[in-house]
Design an enzyme around this catalytic site. Sequence first.
Site, PDB file in Angstrom:
ATOM      1  N   VAL A  14      34.618  29.903  38.915  1.00 42.97           N
ATOM      2  CA  VAL A  14      36.007  29.433  38.811  1.00 42.97           C
ATOM      3  C   VAL A  14      36.093  28.109  38.056  1.00 42.97           C
ATOM      4  CG1 VAL A  14      38.029  28.740  40.140  1.00 42.97           C
ATOM      5  CG2 VAL A  14      36.677  30.703  40.889  1.00 42.97           C
ATOM      6  N   VAL A 128      45.022  31.226  47.072  1.00 45.83           N
ATOM      7  CA  VAL A 128      45.550  32.502  47.603  1.00 45.83           C
ATOM      8  C   VAL A 128      46.007  33.363  46.440  1.00 45.83           C
ATOM      9  CG1 VAL A 128      47.296  33.608  49.063  1.00 45.83           C
ATOM     10  CG2 VAL A 128      46.350  31.388  49.729  1.00 45.83           C
ATOM     11  N   GLY A 130      44.401  34.373  43.729  1.00 46.24           N
ATOM     12  CA  GLY A 130      43.862  34.093  42.394  1.00 46.24           C
ATOM     13  C   GLY A 130      44.937  33.638  41.421  1.00 46.24           C
ATOM     14  N   ILE A 132      47.902  34.757  40.876  1.00 42.19           N
ATOM     15  CA  ILE A 132      49.310  35.025  41.236  1.00 42.19           C
ATOM     16  C   ILE A 132      49.966  33.725  41.718  1.00 42.19           C
ATOM     17  CG2 ILE A 132      50.845  36.391  42.692  1.00 42.19           C
ATOM     18  CD1 ILE A 132      48.465  38.264  43.260  1.00 42.19           C
ATOM     19  N   GLU A 186      32.389  36.573  47.353  1.00 46.77           N
ATOM     20  CA  GLU A 186      31.910  35.257  47.752  1.00 46.77           C
ATOM     21  C   GLU A 186      30.382  35.228  47.657  1.00 46.77           C
ATOM     22  OE1 GLU A 186      34.213  32.720  48.691  1.00 46.77           O
ATOM     23  OE2 GLU A 186      35.367  34.309  47.766  1.00 46.77           O
ATOM     24  N   LYS A 201      43.080  32.737  53.773  1.00 49.08           N
ATOM     25  CA  LYS A 201      44.265  32.809  52.902  1.00 49.08           C
ATOM     26  C   LYS A 201      45.529  32.996  53.734  1.00 49.08           C
ATOM     27  CE  LYS A 201      41.491  34.452  49.031  1.00 49.08           C
ATOM     28  NZ  LYS A 201      40.828  35.609  48.445  1.00 49.08           N
TER      29      LYS A 201
HETATM   30  N1  HSE Z   1      36.008  36.689  47.124  1.00 46.04           N
HETATM   31  C1  HSE Z   1      37.386  36.534  46.830  1.00 46.04           C
HETATM   32  C2  HSE Z   1      37.998  37.890  46.575  1.00 46.04           C
HETATM   33  C3  HSE Z   1      37.552  35.645  45.623  1.00 46.04           C
HETATM   34  O1  HSE Z   1      37.248  38.845  46.448  1.00 46.04           O
HETATM   35  O2  HSE Z   1      39.217  37.992  46.521  1.00 46.04           O
HETATM   36  C4  HSE Z   1      38.962  35.185  45.388  1.00 46.04           C
HETATM   37  O3  HSE Z   1      39.425  34.376  46.431  1.00 46.04           O
END
Ligand code: HSE
Length: 317
Positions: A14, A128, A130, A132, A186, A201
Site C-alpha cells: 500500500v 475501510v 480500499g 471506495i 494480510e 473495519k
Molecule cells: N486483507 C484485506 C482484504 C486488505 O483482503 O480486504 C484490504 O484491507
Amino acid sequence: MKKLNIGILGLGTVGGGTYDILVKNKDIIQKRTGVTIEVVKILDLRKRPGVDESLFTDEPDEVLNNPEVDLIVETLGGIQPASSFMLQAMKHGKHVVTANKAAVAATYEELQKTAAENNVRFLFEASVGGGIPVLTAIQNALAGNNFLEVMGIVNGTTNYILTKMTEEGADYADVLKDAQAKGFAEADPTADVEGIDVANKLCILIALLFDKYIAPTDIPTTGISKITGDDIAAAAAEGCKIKLIAHATLKDGQVVCSVAPEKIPDSHPLAGVSNEFNAVYITGDMVDEVMFYGKGAGALPTGSAIVGDIISVAKEL
Ligand code: HSE
C-alpha cells in the site's frame, strides 16, 4: 507554489502504491490542489529500485520528528508500533493519513483525541473498503442522515475466496494462495479468513455512522474458514449467495452488530459483489438505501484513497 512534504512509514504494497500514484499523477494533483506534494522520507529497511536511496531510513524518529515532514502516511500494518508512531507524529504537529484498520480500530479514541489536541488532521479513508470513498461520504454527503443500518462486504480476500468457491467450485486453500499472491491478503491471512479484519473495519464504520466506539474484540465475529462447498450449494438452492457480512443495525437506540457469513438473496445488490470487490450498503433515514462499490484491496485502489486524504489536507493549506 505551496509545498506538502510527506513521510511514508512502510513502503510495502500500500505504501508503494501511494508512492507510485504521487509520482505518476503528480501533475494533475498539483493542478487540482495548487500544492507540490513530495515524498521526502521513507521508513523501510528494504530499498526499492527506482526510488531515491537517500530517502530511506531505518530510524523512525528521522521521519516522525523530521521538521521537513508535514504529513505522515502510515502503511506499516499491525497495531504496534504503528499506533505509537501515529500518536508521536501528531504530537510533533504532523498530519496523519493511514490505511491501517487494525491500528485505527484498536486505538480509535486516542488517535482522534490526540489529533484534536494537536490541531492536526487524522484521515483513514483507505482503512475501510480500499479505494471506495465511503468514510468521506458518511462524514460529508450523507451527514444529514440518522443512520439505521450498514451491511458491508469489506474484505477482498474472503470475497475472492467465496466467489471462486461459488463460481468455479475452487478449493479453499488454493484460492487463498491466489489471493495472497495478488496482494489482497494480510501478512497473516488468519485475520482475513477468521473475520478479524472485517471486525476492525466494522468498528470504524460504527464509530462514524453511530458515533459509538465498539472495540473490534467486542464484535461477535465468525469467519469463513468453516464454509464448505456443501454450504454454498445449499445456499444456492435457496436462491442465495454466502457472503461475509459486516452488519450493524440501530435497534431501540442500541447498536447490534456482528461479522458472520450470511445468506444474501440473489436479488440483493450485495449478492452481485464478486472477487476482491467490496461494497458498503447503508440505510439512512433520509437517503434511504445507498451502496458504495469498488476495489477493496490492492496497492493502487488503496493508494488512491490515501492520496485522496493527502489531497484534502493539501487543499486546506
Ligand atoms: N486483507 C484485506 C482484504 C486488505 O483482503 O480486504 C484490504 O484491507
